[in-house]
Design an enzyme around this catalytic site. Structure first.
Site, short mmCIF file in Angstrom:
data_model
loop_
_atom_site.label_atom_id
_atom_site.label_comp_id
_atom_site.label_asym_id
_atom_site.label_seq_id
_atom_site.Cartn_x
_atom_site.Cartn_y
_atom_site.Cartn_z
N ARG A 1 0.86 -1.18 0.00
CA ARG A 1 0.00 0.00 0.00
C ARG A 1 0.90 1.23 0.00
O ARG A 1 2.10 1.13 0.29
CB ARG A 1 -0.88 0.00 1.26
CG ARG A 1 -1.88 -1.13 1.26
CD ARG A 1 -2.66 -1.19 2.56
NE ARG A 1 -3.50 -2.38 2.60
CZ ARG A 1 -3.76 -3.08 3.70
NH1 ARG A 1 -3.24 -2.72 4.85
NH2 ARG A 1 -4.53 -4.15 3.65
N ARG B 1 -10.69 3.07 5.94
CA ARG B 1 -9.24 2.94 5.80
C ARG B 1 -8.80 3.35 4.41
O ARG B 1 -7.70 3.89 4.23
CB ARG B 1 -8.82 1.49 6.13
CG ARG B 1 -7.33 1.31 6.19
CD ARG B 1 -6.94 -0.03 6.77
NE ARG B 1 -7.23 -1.13 5.84
CZ ARG B 1 -7.09 -2.41 6.14
NH1 ARG B 1 -6.66 -2.77 7.34
NH2 ARG B 1 -7.35 -3.35 5.25
N ARG C 1 -12.78 -9.28 1.03
CA ARG C 1 -12.45 -9.30 2.46
C ARG C 1 -13.70 -9.47 3.33
O ARG C 1 -13.68 -10.17 4.34
CB ARG C 1 -11.65 -8.05 2.85
CG ARG C 1 -10.19 -8.16 2.38
CD ARG C 1 -9.38 -6.90 2.46
NE ARG C 1 -8.08 -7.14 1.81
CZ ARG C 1 -6.91 -7.12 2.43
NH1 ARG C 1 -6.83 -6.80 3.68
NH2 ARG C 1 -5.80 -7.39 1.77
P1 ADP Z 1 -6.74 -4.63 10.47
O1 ADP Z 1 -5.28 -4.48 10.79
O2 ADP Z 1 -7.45 -5.59 11.36
O3 ADP Z 1 -7.00 -4.92 9.02
P2 ADP Z 1 -6.83 -1.74 10.99
O4 ADP Z 1 -6.09 -1.67 12.28
O5 ADP Z 1 -6.13 -1.30 9.74
O6 ADP Z 1 -7.46 -3.20 10.75
O7 ADP Z 1 -8.18 -0.91 11.18
C1 ADP Z 1 -9.06 -0.65 10.10
C2 ADP Z 1 -9.64 0.75 10.25
O8 ADP Z 1 -10.52 0.78 11.38
C3 ADP Z 1 -8.58 1.81 10.50
O9 ADP Z 1 -8.91 2.96 9.75
C4 ADP Z 1 -8.66 2.08 12.00
O10 ADP Z 1 -8.31 3.39 12.31
C5 ADP Z 1 -10.12 1.81 12.29
N1 ADP Z 1 -10.42 1.29 13.64
C6 ADP Z 1 -9.71 0.39 14.37
N2 ADP Z 1 -10.33 0.14 15.55
C7 ADP Z 1 -11.44 0.89 15.58
C8 ADP Z 1 -12.49 1.09 16.54
N3 ADP Z 1 -12.52 0.43 17.70
N4 ADP Z 1 -13.49 1.94 16.22
C9 ADP Z 1 -13.48 2.61 15.03
N5 ADP Z 1 -12.52 2.49 14.09
C10 ADP Z 1 -11.51 1.64 14.35
P1 5GP Z 2 -3.43 -7.20 4.88
O1 5GP Z 2 -3.34 -7.49 3.41
O2 5GP Z 2 -4.66 -6.41 5.25
O3 5GP Z 2 -2.17 -6.62 5.45
O4 5GP Z 2 -3.61 -8.62 5.62
C1 5GP Z 2 -4.62 -9.48 5.21
C2 5GP Z 2 -4.71 -10.66 6.15
O5 5GP Z 2 -3.50 -11.40 6.10
C3 5GP Z 2 -4.90 -10.30 7.63
O6 5GP Z 2 -5.92 -11.13 8.14
C4 5GP Z 2 -3.60 -10.64 8.27
O7 5GP Z 2 -3.77 -11.06 9.62
C5 5GP Z 2 -3.14 -11.80 7.40
N1 5GP Z 2 -1.70 -12.00 7.48
C6 5GP Z 2 -0.72 -11.06 7.51
N2 5GP Z 2 0.48 -11.64 7.61
C7 5GP Z 2 0.26 -12.98 7.66
C8 5GP Z 2 1.11 -14.13 7.79
O8 5GP Z 2 2.32 -14.05 7.89
N3 5GP Z 2 0.52 -15.34 7.79
C9 5GP Z 2 -0.83 -15.50 7.69
N4 5GP Z 2 -1.31 -16.73 7.73
N5 5GP Z 2 -1.66 -14.45 7.56
C10 5GP Z 2 -1.13 -13.21 7.56
#
Ligand code: ADP
Ligand code: 5GP
Length: 340
Positions: free
Chosen positions: A112, A205, A216
């Site tokens: 990203r 996001r 997703r």
């Molecule tokens: P993940 O790592 O699980 O994919 P992120 O940490 O990137 O998710 O969070 C996705 C989006 O949701 C981000 O923009 C983040 O700021 C927002 N976010 C995370 N926790 C909360 C919450 N408790 N309430 C509202 N927004 C949240």
């Molecule tokens: P993102 O593309 O949003 O960074 O991650 C997508 C998903 O891949 C998330 O559910 C994250 O937890 C999972 N993921 C990230 N790294 C790993 C990894 O090393 N192993 C596995 N099994 N899943 C991962």
């Protein structure tokens, strides 16, 4: 027969001492090496070696670097995309920078805009990653939302080497694989308050295309079902209000009352001179430092306790204990030494 060699191999050195710990591994102490690089194990009949022999069909030996002390149990965090895993992990790392380290996964997905190679992920070609998986370099891997993701053994070990507790952000399939592996960890599943809010967070996001968001969201339902019913996870947390969820997470990790300044256990070090000889008494390795037969009245003795070894190839061997005895008298046979 020349065996196939697995694991991270030690770099060449000025010489070495070696002693068989038991029938499954040999301790090798490098001469003139730095303290984090002097203790190695050559595994000849451990569970990992036996598994590899079966898989590859040839004789196998495996190297594993030795480490003094134990690593804290890693923390595996899973949950559907957009639930807030990354946000919670960032909060933890910001508040406790010396306690936690992030396991940097490999992925075949494109970076990203704000993501840096080696920091957020190791962005990699599918063919390269597939070869490394085949070579046994990954603790776990899974196909997630159409891309390959995986945790290399090295990614977890480098965090533990630094005396930190490793955090893994992986999907449910990966968590299942880690549960089945020899890595003892704490497993935490984060769930959203509702699918509607999950969708809102994913959209807010703003890092995925509409197609990717749909993919997703489709996968999220199955992930939540698996995460909350499979028995893989030790704790299930709702991420409704972020500060409440973060507080709960810290409680589950036993961080109540811990402040950023009192939370690190640094790895202990060993300082071995080039001149030393090695012998074994029960589970203790006696390392006599000094020139043997030099006629000196006393030498220093370092004792390595190998009674509680943990881990091993293809990662590190941890759980070594070390203590030193200054100035012991000649004629030591494993009896009569006094620890200070
Ligand atoms: P993940 O790592 O699980 O994919 P992120 O940490 O990137 O998710 O969070 C996705 C989006 O949701 C981000 O923009 C983040 O700021 C927002 N976010 C995370 N926790 C909360 C919450 N408790 N309430 C509202 N927004 C949240
Ligand atoms: P993102 O593309 O949003 O960074 O991650 C997508 C998903 O891949 C998330 O559910 C994250 O937890 C999972 N993921 C990230 N790294 C790993 C990894 O090393 N192993 C596995 N099994 N899943 C991962």
């Amino acid at each position: 027969m020349i065996p196939t060699v697995r694991g991270e191999e030690p770099k060449p050195c000025e010489g070495h001492s070696a002693v068989a710990i038991n029938e499954d591994r040999i301790l090798v102490i490098k001469k003139g090496a730095t303290s984090d690089d002097c203790i190695w194990f050559l595994e000849v009949d451990t569970q990992y070696v036996r598994e590899q022999k079966k898989k590859v069909g040839t004789e196998i030996v495996a190297w594993s670097r030795g480490f003094i002390g134990n690593a804290q149990k890693p923390v595996v965090i899973s949950g559907p995309s957009g639930v807030g895993k990354g946000t919670l992990i960032s909060l933890l790392m910001k508040e406790f920078p010396s306690l936690f380290g992030f396991s940097v996964s490999h992925t075949t997905r494109a970076p990203r805009e704000m993501e840096k190679n080696g920091e957020h992920y190791h962005f990699t070609e599918r063919s390269v990653m597939e070869k490394e998986i085949k070579d046994g370099k990954f603790l776990e891997y899974a196909s997630v939302h159409g891309n390959l993701y995986g945790t290399s053994i090295e990614a977890v070990e480098v965090v533990s080497d630094a005396g930190k507790r490793c955090i893994l952000d992986i999907d449910v399939q990966g968590a299942k694989s880690v549960r089945a592996s020899s890595l003892e960890a704490i497993f935490i599943f984060i769930r959203p308050p509702s699918m509607k809010q999950l969708e809102e967070r994913l959209r807010a996001r703003g890092t995925e295309t509409e197609d990717q968001i749909q993919k997703r969201l489709q996968n999220a339902e199955a992930e939540i079902k698996q995460g909350t019913s499979s028995g893989i996870f030790d704790h299930i947390l709702y991420n409704d209000k972020l500060d409440e969820c973060y507080k709960n997470l810290k409680e589950r990790l036993g961080l109540d009352g811990i402040t950023a300044s009192n939370n690190q256990t640094a790895p202990r070090e060993i300082d071995l001179p080039v001149d030393h000889s090695v012998s074994k008494v029960d589970n203790k390795i006696l390392i006599k430092c000094g020139t043997p037969g030099s006629g000196k009245a006393s030498e220093n003795l370092i004792i390595l306790d190998v009674s509680s070894l943990k881990g091993g190839a293809p990662g590190r061997t941890r759980g070594l204990d070390v203590y030193a005895i200054d100035s012991f008298s000649d004629g030591l046979n494993g009896n009569g030494c006094q620890c200070r």
